[in-house]
Design an enzyme around this catalytic site. Structure first.
Site, mmCIF file in Angstrom:
data_model
loop_
_atom_site.group_PDB
_atom_site.id
_atom_site.type_symbol
_atom_site.label_atom_id
_atom_site.label_comp_id
_atom_site.label_asym_id
_atom_site.label_seq_id
_atom_site.Cartn_x
_atom_site.Cartn_y
_atom_site.Cartn_z
ATOM 1 N N ALA A 86 7.754 19.057 -7.128
ATOM 2 C CA ALA A 86 7.591 18.407 -5.816
ATOM 3 C C ALA A 86 6.135 18.313 -5.403
ATOM 4 C CB ALA A 86 8.373 19.194 -4.756
ATOM 5 N N THR A 131 -1.475 18.064 -13.150
ATOM 6 C CA THR A 131 -2.018 16.800 -13.633
ATOM 7 C C THR A 131 -3.381 16.988 -14.303
ATOM 8 O OG1 THR A 131 -2.923 14.707 -12.821
ATOM 9 C CG2 THR A 131 -2.886 16.503 -11.259
ATOM 10 N N ASP A 132 -3.737 16.036 -15.150
ATOM 11 C CA ASP A 132 -5.081 16.075 -15.760
ATOM 12 C C ASP A 132 -6.163 15.697 -14.741
ATOM 13 O OD1 ASP A 132 -4.505 13.363 -15.526
ATOM 14 O OD2 ASP A 132 -4.883 12.880 -17.630
ATOM 15 N N GLU A 133 -5.744 15.142 -13.589
ATOM 16 C CA GLU A 133 -6.735 14.701 -12.598
ATOM 17 C C GLU A 133 -7.546 15.858 -12.035
ATOM 18 O OE1 GLU A 133 -5.990 11.852 -9.701
ATOM 19 O OE2 GLU A 133 -4.619 10.684 -10.917
ATOM 20 N N TYR A 156 -5.769 14.003 -3.474
ATOM 21 C CA TYR A 156 -4.583 14.347 -4.280
ATOM 22 C C TYR A 156 -4.949 15.379 -5.342
ATOM 23 C CZ TYR A 156 -1.416 14.041 -8.276
ATOM 24 O OH TYR A 156 -0.611 14.365 -9.336
ATOM 25 N N ALA A 158 -7.534 17.271 -5.597
ATOM 26 C CA ALA A 158 -8.024 18.530 -5.026
ATOM 27 C C ALA A 158 -6.854 19.401 -4.566
ATOM 28 C CB ALA A 158 -8.966 18.243 -3.856
ATOM 29 N N SER A 159 -5.816 18.750 -3.997
ATOM 30 C CA SER A 159 -4.659 19.536 -3.540
ATOM 31 C C SER A 159 -3.894 20.104 -4.743
ATOM 32 C CB SER A 159 -3.744 18.704 -2.649
ATOM 33 O OG SER A 159 -3.103 17.681 -3.389
ATOM 34 N N LYS A 160 -3.822 19.340 -5.833
ATOM 35 C CA LYS A 160 -3.151 19.855 -7.036
ATOM 36 C C LYS A 160 -3.975 20.992 -7.643
ATOM 37 C CE LYS A 160 0.122 18.605 -8.853
ATOM 38 N NZ LYS A 160 1.560 18.963 -8.663
ATOM 39 N N ASN A 185 -1.163 10.479 -17.396
ATOM 40 C CA ASN A 185 -0.347 9.490 -16.666
ATOM 41 C C ASN A 185 0.998 9.237 -17.344
ATOM 42 O OD1 ASN A 185 -3.118 8.963 -15.693
ATOM 43 N ND2 ASN A 185 -2.101 7.298 -14.594
ATOM 44 N N ASN A 186 2.057 9.341 -16.566
ATOM 45 C CA ASN A 186 3.410 9.059 -17.065
ATOM 46 C C ASN A 186 3.828 7.640 -16.731
ATOM 47 O OD1 ASN A 186 5.455 12.032 -16.978
ATOM 48 N ND2 ASN A 186 3.265 11.938 -17.264
HETATM 49 P P1 NAD Z 1 7.040 11.370 -7.145
HETATM 50 O O1 NAD Z 1 6.185 11.051 -5.981
HETATM 51 O O2 NAD Z 1 7.786 10.286 -7.822
HETATM 52 O O3 NAD Z 1 8.114 12.490 -6.748
HETATM 53 C C1 NAD Z 1 7.773 13.601 -5.969
HETATM 54 C C2 NAD Z 1 9.056 14.188 -5.374
HETATM 55 O O4 NAD Z 1 8.707 15.351 -4.608
HETATM 56 C C3 NAD Z 1 9.780 13.237 -4.429
HETATM 57 O O5 NAD Z 1 11.148 13.201 -4.738
HETATM 58 C C4 NAD Z 1 9.540 13.832 -3.037
HETATM 59 O O6 NAD Z 1 10.585 13.581 -2.124
HETATM 60 C C5 NAD Z 1 9.415 15.320 -3.370
HETATM 61 N N1 NAD Z 1 8.633 16.055 -2.369
HETATM 62 C C6 NAD Z 1 7.403 15.737 -1.889
HETATM 63 N N2 NAD Z 1 7.034 16.639 -0.960
HETATM 64 C C7 NAD Z 1 8.039 17.538 -0.852
HETATM 65 C C8 NAD Z 1 8.236 18.700 -0.060
HETATM 66 N N3 NAD Z 1 7.344 19.098 0.838
HETATM 67 N N4 NAD Z 1 9.377 19.411 -0.217
HETATM 68 C C9 NAD Z 1 10.316 19.008 -1.122
HETATM 69 N N5 NAD Z 1 10.187 17.904 -1.876
HETATM 70 C C10 NAD Z 1 9.063 17.174 -1.756
HETATM 71 O O7 NAD Z 1 6.069 12.134 -8.165
HETATM 72 P P2 NAD Z 1 6.095 12.202 -9.754
HETATM 73 O O8 NAD Z 1 5.256 11.105 -10.280
HETATM 74 O O9 NAD Z 1 7.487 12.365 -10.208
HETATM 75 O O10 NAD Z 1 5.298 13.563 -9.983
HETATM 76 C C11 NAD Z 1 5.989 14.805 -10.062
HETATM 77 C C12 NAD Z 1 4.992 15.916 -10.332
HETATM 78 O O11 NAD Z 1 4.305 15.657 -11.559
HETATM 79 C C13 NAD Z 1 3.894 16.040 -9.271
HETATM 80 O O12 NAD Z 1 3.641 17.421 -9.069
HETATM 81 C C14 NAD Z 1 2.686 15.359 -9.891
HETATM 82 O O13 NAD Z 1 1.488 15.920 -9.420
HETATM 83 C C15 NAD Z 1 2.902 15.678 -11.355
HETATM 84 N N6 NAD Z 1 2.313 14.706 -12.311
HETATM 85 C C16 NAD Z 1 2.607 13.376 -12.205
HETATM 86 C C17 NAD Z 1 2.091 12.494 -13.147
HETATM 87 C C18 NAD Z 1 2.411 11.012 -13.084
HETATM 88 O O14 NAD Z 1 1.853 10.243 -13.873
HETATM 89 N N7 NAD Z 1 3.295 10.550 -12.211
HETATM 90 C C19 NAD Z 1 1.279 12.962 -14.161
HETATM 91 C C20 NAD Z 1 0.987 14.322 -14.231
HETATM 92 C C21 NAD Z 1 1.536 15.199 -13.301
HETATM 93 O O1 TDX Z 2 -2.704 -1.672 -7.886
HETATM 94 C C1 TDX Z 2 -3.307 -0.895 -8.669
HETATM 95 N N1 TDX Z 2 -4.367 -1.390 -9.389
HETATM 96 C C2 TDX Z 2 -5.091 -0.617 -10.242
HETATM 97 O O2 TDX Z 2 -6.047 -1.096 -10.870
HETATM 98 C C3 TDX Z 2 -2.936 0.477 -8.845
HETATM 99 C C4 TDX Z 2 -1.788 1.064 -8.068
HETATM 100 C C5 TDX Z 2 -3.678 1.235 -9.714
HETATM 101 N N2 TDX Z 2 -4.737 0.722 -10.387
HETATM 102 C C6 TDX Z 2 -5.499 1.576 -11.319
HETATM 103 C C7 TDX Z 2 -5.981 2.897 -10.751
HETATM 104 C C8 TDX Z 2 -5.937 3.819 -11.940
HETATM 105 O O3 TDX Z 2 -7.145 3.712 -12.681
HETATM 106 O O4 TDX Z 2 -4.598 1.931 -12.370
HETATM 107 C C9 TDX Z 2 -4.786 3.283 -12.788
HETATM 108 C C10 TDX Z 2 -3.488 4.046 -12.592
HETATM 109 O O5 TDX Z 2 -3.278 4.139 -11.200
HETATM 110 P P1 TDX Z 2 -2.011 4.925 -10.589
HETATM 111 O O6 TDX Z 2 -0.761 4.369 -11.167
HETATM 112 O O7 TDX Z 2 -2.177 4.948 -9.108
HETATM 113 O O8 TDX Z 2 -2.193 6.383 -11.231
HETATM 114 P P2 TDX Z 2 -3.398 7.439 -11.179
HETATM 115 O O9 TDX Z 2 -4.249 7.243 -9.995
HETATM 116 O O10 TDX Z 2 -4.074 7.409 -12.529
HETATM 117 O O11 TDX Z 2 -2.570 8.800 -11.013
HETATM 118 C C11 TDX Z 2 -1.354 8.994 -11.768
HETATM 119 O O12 TDX Z 2 -1.589 9.809 -12.879
HETATM 120 C C12 TDX Z 2 -1.865 11.153 -12.629
HETATM 121 C C13 TDX Z 2 -0.261 9.595 -10.880
HETATM 122 O O13 TDX Z 2 -0.071 8.758 -9.741
HETATM 123 C C14 TDX Z 2 -0.591 10.999 -10.493
HETATM 124 O O14 TDX Z 2 0.480 11.571 -9.763
HETATM 125 C C15 TDX Z 2 -0.831 11.786 -11.744
HETATM 126 O O15 TDX Z 2 -1.194 13.085 -11.448
#
Ligand code: NAD
Ligand code: TDX
Length: 349
Positions: A86, A131-133, A156, A158-160, A185-186
């Site tokens: 979460a 995250t790698d961020e 974001y 910084a909070s992670k 990035n997923n």
């Molecule tokens: P997402 O935004 O799709 O899902 C986050 C979920 O957390 C949501 O269902 C939301 O309702 C829930 N949530 C948020 N705040 C909450 C709270 N206070 N209490 C309970 N539930 C809460 O995010 P995601 O892309 O699935 O990412 C999941 C985790 O993986 C995150 O910790 C993110 O930092 C990490 N991560 C994501 C990526 C990526 O590319 N998406 C990559 C690396 C790590």
């Molecule tokens: O409209 C866009 N145009 C664009 O050029 C958006 C939404 C993004 N971008 C760029 C910014 C980034 O360089 O694309 C790249 C990917 O952007 P996002 O999908 O917003 O991902 P990013 O900022 O890389 O962060 C993601 O990967 C690490 C996830 O959102 C994070 O939760 C995770 O930790």
């Protein structure tokens, strides 16, 4: 691991992880999915599993920032394992409204850790998904390793980073058995359409502008979400307690290249009206403030110690993802319209 609390299980990666655990893994215990259902959390992501696994899967709407409620859940369900997804996860939102990121990502993680400290004897593992961020931005060369110093550049990340440090501190100070993963990035099914891939897929389908930040040459290391899930489950089972593992796809691509690939696939499977190629829709827009230039992961620790490798190639994973969005138009429409949020309000007060 009998009673696993999965936080954020209605989000993109959390819902894929629960599906992976129940359908594909050797996990035989119960899953208690706790999610606040923010705009990004959608219980429909798991509606097919609710009946099929009703004896092993429970969904509870709760906010990690409500410590009493979380403590009650630990007691009532005898939680022994935590997989913590979460979080507020979108960088652009964190730039505009950082407050929710401090609350959910830092305070929410702290509340969970405190519950674990109070129930220390029954906790087998706290796995923290990060995250790698947190490592900041790379130049042209080099890769993030587990020992790269933290250098987050946006609210974001910084909070992670803060939450990662708290998890580590609870291991060192209180002996809590923890593992941490930092993933790149997923992409894949059920990703909320604010993130790059689903946004470009859905805008491309509707022949809307494709907004690329800056010069489009920022690089991310893309990983199919199922590969992230398999890595997390492996680390939970076999990772050394107290250790951090990097997870990546060995798959660095410039944003503009991805957008062009999406255009090519969409042009092939959905005929265009009016224009020759969706590439004509690409619009270079103002850059994201503090935009990290390049992320790339060295996951050799995970490969050598735990024998993990990603399975999905980017070419096939991207096509599968595009097909998923094409095949799930009702999910897309409900998520985009916000209709599911009013459904959530009436179902899960
Ligand atoms: P997402 O935004 O799709 O899902 C986050 C979920 O957390 C949501 O269902 C939301 O309702 C829930 N949530 C948020 N705040 C909450 C709270 N206070 N209490 C309970 N539930 C809460 O995010 P995601 O892309 O699935 O990412 C999941 C985790 O993986 C995150 O910790 C993110 O930092 C990490 N991560 C994501 C990526 C990526 O590319 N998406 C990559 C690396 C790590
Ligand atoms: O409209 C866009 N145009 C664009 O050029 C958006 C939404 C993004 N971008 C760029 C910014 C980034 O360089 O694309 C790249 C990917 O952007 P996002 O999908 O917003 O991902 P990013 O900022 O890389 O962060 C993601 O990967 C690490 C996830 O959102 C994070 O939760 C995770 O930790």
């Amino acid at each position: 691991m009998k009673n696993m609390l999965v936080t954020g299980g209605c989000g993109f990666i959390g819902s894929n992880f629960i599906r992976y655990l129940l359908r594909e893994s050797n996990f035989s215990g119960n899953i208690i999915n706790v999610d606040k259902l923010t705009y990004a959390g959608n219980p429909e992501n798991l509606s097919d599993l609710e009946n099929e696994f009703q004896d092993r899967y429970t969904f509870l709407k709760a906010d990690l920032c409500d410590p009493d409620k979380i403590a009650q859940i630990f007691d009532r369900y005898s939680i022994d394992t935590i997989c913590h997804f979460a979080a507020e996860s979108h960088v652009d939102r964190s730039i505009v409204e950082p407050d929710a990121f401090i609350q959910s990502n830092i305070i929410g993680t702290f509340n969970l850790l405190e519950c674990c400290r109070k129930n220390r004897d029954q906790i087998e593992l706290f796995h923290h998904v990060s995250t790698d961020e947190v490592f900041g931005s790379l130049g042209k060369d080099g890769l993030f390793t587990e020992t790269t110093p933290y250098s987050p550049n946006n609210p974001y990340s910084a909070s992670k980073a803060a939450s990662d440090h708290m998890v580590r501190a609870y291991h060192k100070t209180y002996g809590l058995p923890v593992t941490i993963s930092n993933c790149s990035n997923n992409y894949g099914p059920y990703q909320f359409p604010e993130k790059l891939l689903p946004l470009m897929i859905l805008n491309g389908l509707e022949e809307k502008a494709l907004p690329v930040y800056g010069d489009g040459k920022n690089v991310r290391d893309w990983l199919y979400v199922r590969d992230h899930c398999s890595a997390v489950w492996l680390i939970m089972r076999k990772g050394k307690r107290g250790d951090t593992y990097n997870i990546g796809g060995n798959n660095e691509i410039e944003n503009i290249k991805i957008v062009e690939m999406i255009c090519d696939i969409l042009d092939e499977i959905r005929k265009l009206e009016g224009i020759k190629s969706r590439k004509e829709l690409i619009a270079f827009v103002k850059d994201r403030p503090g935009h990290d230039k390049r992320y790339a992961i060295d996951f050799s620790k995970l490969r050598h110690e735990l024998d993990w490798m990603p399975e999905e190639s980017f070419a096939s994973g991207l096509r599968r993802t595009i097909e998923w969005y094409l095949d799930n138009t009702s999910w897309v429409n409900r998520v985009k319209s916000g209709e599911y949020q009013s459904w959530v309000e009436s179902h899960y007060r």
